[in-house]
Write a protein that holds these residues in place. Sequence first.
Motif, mmCIF file in Angstrom:
data_model
loop_
_atom_site.group_PDB
_atom_site.id
_atom_site.type_symbol
_atom_site.label_atom_id
_atom_site.label_comp_id
_atom_site.label_asym_id
_atom_site.label_seq_id
_atom_site.Cartn_x
_atom_site.Cartn_y
_atom_site.Cartn_z
ATOM 1 N N THR A 67 0.841 -1.190 0.000
ATOM 2 C CA THR A 67 0.000 0.000 0.000
ATOM 3 C C THR A 67 0.882 1.248 0.000
ATOM 4 O O THR A 67 1.997 1.222 0.514
ATOM 5 N N VAL A 68 0.373 2.315 -0.578
ATOM 6 C CA VAL A 68 1.109 3.577 -0.628
ATOM 7 C C VAL A 68 0.163 4.713 -0.278
ATOM 8 O O VAL A 68 -1.055 4.625 -0.505
ATOM 9 N N THR A 69 0.717 5.755 0.293
ATOM 10 C CA THR A 69 -0.050 6.964 0.572
ATOM 11 C C THR A 69 0.844 8.170 0.341
ATOM 12 O O THR A 69 2.071 8.087 0.502
ATOM 13 N N TYR A 70 0.230 9.255 -0.056
ATOM 14 C CA TYR A 70 0.966 10.491 -0.361
ATOM 15 C C TYR A 70 1.000 11.385 0.866
ATOM 16 O O TYR A 70 -0.025 11.592 1.517
ATOM 17 N N VAL A 71 2.179 11.901 1.184
ATOM 18 C CA VAL A 71 2.363 12.786 2.329
ATOM 19 C C VAL A 71 2.467 14.219 1.812
ATOM 20 O O VAL A 71 3.424 14.543 1.094
ATOM 21 N N PRO A 72 1.511 15.097 2.106
ATOM 22 C CA PRO A 72 1.607 16.492 1.650
ATOM 23 C C PRO A 72 2.888 17.151 2.162
ATOM 24 O O PRO A 72 3.318 16.918 3.294
ATOM 25 N N HIS A 73 3.499 17.997 1.320
ATOM 26 C CA HIS A 73 4.788 18.592 1.667
ATOM 27 C C HIS A 73 4.991 19.849 0.829
ATOM 28 O O HIS A 73 4.276 20.103 -0.137
ATOM 29 N N GLU A 74 5.978 20.626 1.227
ATOM 30 C CA GLU A 74 6.393 21.781 0.435
ATOM 31 C C GLU A 74 7.234 21.293 -0.744
ATOM 32 O O GLU A 74 7.872 20.241 -0.686
ATOM 33 N N ILE A 75 7.251 22.077 -1.816
ATOM 34 C CA ILE A 75 7.931 21.655 -3.034
ATOM 35 C C ILE A 75 9.426 21.468 -2.815
ATOM 36 O O ILE A 75 10.061 20.620 -3.434
ATOM 37 N N HIS A 76 10.034 22.258 -1.891
ATOM 38 C CA HIS A 76 11.471 22.143 -1.646
ATOM 39 C C HIS A 76 11.775 21.250 -0.451
ATOM 40 O O HIS A 76 12.914 21.183 -0.005
ATOM 41 N N VAL A 115 12.621 18.006 1.731
ATOM 42 C CA VAL A 115 13.385 16.777 1.491
ATOM 43 C C VAL A 115 12.884 15.670 2.412
ATOM 44 O O VAL A 115 13.564 14.690 2.640
ATOM 45 N N SER A 116 11.671 15.835 2.968
ATOM 46 C CA SER A 116 11.095 14.812 3.828
ATOM 47 C C SER A 116 10.459 13.725 2.970
ATOM 48 O O SER A 116 10.399 13.817 1.739
ATOM 49 N N GLU A 117 9.945 12.697 3.633
ATOM 50 C CA GLU A 117 9.330 11.585 2.933
ATOM 51 C C GLU A 117 8.052 12.034 2.240
ATOM 52 O O GLU A 117 7.241 12.755 2.802
ATOM 53 N N ILE A 118 7.883 11.604 0.999
ATOM 54 C CA ILE A 118 6.737 11.993 0.199
ATOM 55 C C ILE A 118 5.741 10.836 0.059
ATOM 56 O O ILE A 118 4.539 11.038 0.042
ATOM 57 N N VAL A 119 6.254 9.607 -0.027
ATOM 58 C CA VAL A 119 5.421 8.420 -0.197
ATOM 59 C C VAL A 119 5.688 7.462 0.950
ATOM 60 O O VAL A 119 6.842 7.081 1.182
ATOM 61 N N GLU A 120 4.629 7.090 1.677
ATOM 62 C CA GLU A 120 4.739 6.086 2.724
ATOM 63 C C GLU A 120 4.130 4.778 2.234
ATOM 64 O O GLU A 120 3.138 4.786 1.504
ATOM 65 N N THR A 121 4.715 3.668 2.645
ATOM 66 C CA THR A 121 4.256 2.360 2.191
ATOM 67 C C THR A 121 3.819 1.498 3.368
ATOM 68 O O THR A 121 4.213 1.727 4.511
ATOM 69 N N GLY A 122 2.990 0.527 3.078
ATOM 70 C CA GLY A 122 2.536 -0.444 4.066
ATOM 71 C C GLY A 122 2.247 -1.766 3.364
ATOM 72 O O GLY A 122 2.676 -1.990 2.223
ATOM 73 N N ASP A 123 1.532 -2.654 4.040
ATOM 74 C CA ASP A 123 1.246 -3.975 3.477
ATOM 75 C C ASP A 123 -0.193 -4.365 3.774
ATOM 76 O O ASP A 123 -0.738 -4.039 4.835
ATOM 77 N N ILE A 124 -0.782 -5.078 2.828
ATOM 78 C CA ILE A 124 -2.054 -5.770 3.041
ATOM 79 C C ILE A 124 -1.898 -7.185 2.519
ATOM 80 O O ILE A 124 -1.500 -7.389 1.368
ATOM 81 N N MET A 125 -2.170 -8.166 3.377
ATOM 82 C CA MET A 125 -2.155 -9.565 2.982
ATOM 83 C C MET A 125 -3.574 -10.102 3.007
ATOM 84 O O MET A 125 -4.344 -9.799 3.930
ATOM 85 N N VAL A 126 -3.915 -10.910 2.005
ATOM 86 C CA VAL A 126 -5.272 -11.460 1.900
ATOM 87 C C VAL A 126 -5.183 -12.976 1.763
ATOM 88 O O VAL A 126 -4.500 -13.481 0.862
ATOM 89 N N PHE A 127 -5.851 -13.672 2.679
ATOM 90 C CA PHE A 127 -6.050 -15.120 2.563
ATOM 91 C C PHE A 127 -7.492 -15.359 2.137
ATOM 92 O O PHE A 127 -8.421 -14.777 2.723
ATOM 93 N N THR A 128 -7.689 -16.206 1.143
ATOM 94 C CA THR A 128 -9.047 -16.607 0.772
ATOM 95 C C THR A 128 -9.100 -18.123 0.672
ATOM 96 O O THR A 128 -8.231 -18.749 0.061
ATOM 97 N N GLY A 129 -10.110 -18.696 1.307
ATOM 98 C CA GLY A 129 -10.359 -20.126 1.228
ATOM 99 C C GLY A 129 -11.782 -20.379 0.779
ATOM 100 O O GLY A 129 -12.513 -19.455 0.409
ATOM 101 N N PRO A 130 -12.232 -21.625 0.821
ATOM 102 C CA PRO A 130 -13.597 -21.920 0.372
ATOM 103 C C PRO A 130 -14.668 -21.202 1.181
ATOM 104 O O PRO A 130 -15.726 -20.861 0.645
#
Length: 358
Positions: free
Chosen positions: A115-124, A126-141
């Motif tokens: 997963t990704v999300t956008y972090v609002p920031h000033e144009i100049h 140098v902080s993090e702009i894109v944060e990432t995470g994880d989603i795992m999905v199990f599907t059975g019958p």
Amino acid sequence: MPSIPPLPSFRGQARRAGQLPRIPVPTARAVVDCAIYVDGKRLPGRFTHADAMAEVENRGTGFVWVGLHEPDAYQMADIAETFDLHPLAVEDVVHAHQRPKLERYDDTLFLVLRTVTYVPHEIHSVSEIVETGDIMVFTGPNFAVTVRHGEHTGLAGVRRELENHPDQLMYGPGAVLHAVADHVVDSYVEVAQAVENDIEEMEEEVFTPRTTVTIESIYQLKREVVELRRAVNPLQIPLQLLGHKPDLPLPKEIRRYLRDVADHHITVAERITDFDESLSELVSAALAKIGVQQNTDMRKISAWVAIAAVPTMIAGIYGMNFTHMPGLEATWGFWLVIVLTLVICAGLYVNFHRNNWL
């Protein structure tokens, strides 16, 4: 042929390795929501994951959807025992930060999405702009288990949207897998649009005359695009398999929906590749602009040095203390030298200004 012994449970492996505490940690702390769906409708009441699975097995119809948020090893082992999840997949869930992939364990599918999300920031900035995470999905019958790592891209809205469309939930756990994948890819589109706006703003600044270009901010944006590409692009193969592999335990209609998700994903991946190329060209343009600015500055410095050299030279000559020098003993000599120096300096200034050096 000798029979193959069953694999030990994840809970037993973790206990023997000393990874699980002796005192059980309530699994409910990691459970965000647990529900039973029959004929596309949610059954009223609150259930634990074990009670929900037992209810579905007794009914012989419907499925369980359990949503988890950052479970630890013991909590995930409890879930794995209830739904008979493979230890290797459970280990990936606990450790998180996995590469997007699709794995099949008999009738159970295991899909990993970044997963990704956008972090609002000033144009100049140098902080993090894109944060990432994880989603795992199990599907059975008769079950779907979703595990989320990170504080963004929650699935509560996905669950509400599906509950408002019982006709989709009637397809079973595969509908949950499609909804989560579609939600994640839609978030890719939103982040890509925000990053594209940043790139356009950066381009406008680079190609606007008399603006100061910050190479560090361009490199930071390029690094974030690389991070975005690493999160998004590897999902292409799993989505293609889900949409085009008929032997997977998914309804035919769900595979059609997943092919549409795969098409959207390809579009986003191509945009991100274009971002990377645009930023590489932007870096070259910014470096060229900085080179032009430096050349302009050097010309100005050289012009002022040439102007300053005139009075320095004249003062140096008349400071050599010779006896016989023109105008040395005359009352008008000093003023003549001053006027001559000013005239020469003014002539040089006009000439440099005419040639755009000043």
